[in-house]
Design an enzyme around this catalytic site. Structure first.
Site, PDB file in Angstrom:
ATOM      1  N   LYS A 234      13.894   6.492   5.008  1.00 14.94           N
ATOM      2  CA  LYS A 234      14.945   6.325   3.996  1.00 14.94           C
ATOM      3  C   LYS A 234      14.382   5.978   2.621  1.00 14.94           C
ATOM      4  O   LYS A 234      15.024   6.252   1.614  1.00 14.94           O
ATOM      5  CB  LYS A 234      15.926   5.245   4.447  1.00 14.94           C
ATOM      6  CG  LYS A 234      16.819   5.687   5.578  1.00 14.94           C
ATOM      7  CD  LYS A 234      17.759   4.578   6.004  1.00 14.94           C
ATOM      8  CE  LYS A 234      18.625   5.028   7.162  1.00 14.94           C
ATOM      9  NZ  LYS A 234      19.505   3.941   7.637  1.00 14.94           N
TER      10      LYS A 234
ATOM     11  N   HIS B  94      11.171   3.507   6.606  1.00 13.65           N
ATOM     12  CA  HIS B  94      10.178   4.282   5.851  1.00 13.65           C
ATOM     13  C   HIS B  94      10.768   5.628   5.432  1.00 13.65           C
ATOM     14  O   HIS B  94      10.609   6.061   4.290  1.00 13.65           O
ATOM     15  CB  HIS B  94       8.927   4.512   6.703  1.00 13.65           C
ATOM     16  CG  HIS B  94       7.724   3.785   6.228  1.00 13.65           C
ATOM     17  ND1 HIS B  94       6.927   4.247   5.209  1.00 13.65           N
ATOM     18  CD2 HIS B  94       7.167   2.621   6.641  1.00 13.65           C
ATOM     19  CE1 HIS B  94       5.941   3.410   5.003  1.00 13.65           C
ATOM     20  NE2 HIS B  94       6.055   2.404   5.858  1.00 13.65           N
TER      21      HIS B  94
ATOM     22  N   LYS C 168       0.823  -1.224   0.000  1.00 13.01           N
ATOM     23  CA  LYS C 168       0.000   0.000   0.000  1.00 13.01           C
ATOM     24  C   LYS C 168       0.850   1.265   0.000  1.00 13.01           C
ATOM     25  O   LYS C 168       0.643   2.152  -0.820  1.00 13.01           O
ATOM     26  CB  LYS C 168      -0.921   0.038   1.235  1.00 13.01           C
ATOM     27  CG  LYS C 168      -1.859  -1.097   1.378  1.00 13.01           C
ATOM     28  CD  LYS C 168      -2.665  -1.002   2.671  1.00 13.01           C
ATOM     29  CE  LYS C 168      -1.848  -0.924   3.927  1.00 13.01           C
ATOM     30  NZ  LYS C 168      -1.068  -2.105   4.269  1.00 13.01           N
TER      31      LYS C 168
END
Length: 180
Positions: free
Chosen positions: A51, A49, A15
């Site tokens: 990075k 997340h 997602k």
């Protein structure tokens, strides 16, 4: 008119990656991150997340007054409504063993007020928002009261947000499908 997009699916379905890809090549994005760091594992997840996102993107972290994330940019990602909901739910119900229908409405109203305020502020600047959420209703009925209440609340929240959205995508096994 800007877009309001909801991206849903199961845990680790792809997602967030899909949501981010909707702004691929766009430098002016505000990423509204809702996770709270409680332990080392969550700290590592948040860092991964961070990075993975383009360095030009602005990150706004928070769970209340998220409309304050709206600045002079046109593109926003809210990741994720599921974590956002659990954070607010626990803030409101932390001392409750049984969460009454009235408390459940209070949680839902608080969440929807926050999200609606954010959407309204983004609409006012003709911006775009992509919101990420988990579909939690596909599994068995949870054994404990708290988990059942959470499942019910996030299910109703997702329905309300889907109605507000111009597009809705379901991501399964990394494959997005537009359902609205």
């Amino acid at each position: 008119m800007g877009k309001i997009v909801l991206v849903t699916g199961g845990a680790r379905s792809g997602k967030s990656g899909f949501a981010e890809s909707l702004f691929s090549g766009t430098k002016e994005v505000v990423y509204i991150a809702t996770a709270k760091i409680y332990d080392e594992e969550m700290k590592q997840r948040v860092e991964l997340h961070r990075k993975s996102r383009p360095s030009e993107w602005i990150t706004y972290e928070g769970n209340y007054n998220i409309k304050n994330a709206v600045v002079d940019k046109k593109n926003y990602i809210l990741d994720c409504i599921t974590v956002f909901t659990s954070n607010i739910m626990f803030d409101i119900t932390k001392d409750c063993e049984i969460i009454s229908p009235e408390k459940q409405r209070e949680v839902e109203n608080t969440i929807m007020t926050e999200i609606k305020s954010l959407i309204d502020k983004i609409k006012a600047i003709d911006g775009n928002i992509v919101m990420v959420t988990n579909e939690v209703g596909y599994s068995i009925v949870p054994e404990n009261h708290l988990a059942r209440v959470y499942r019910d609340i996030i299910g109703r929240i997702n329905q309300k947000i889907a109605k507000l959205s111009t597009e809705v995508y379901l991501v399964t096994c990394g494959i997005p499908r537009r359902i609205k």
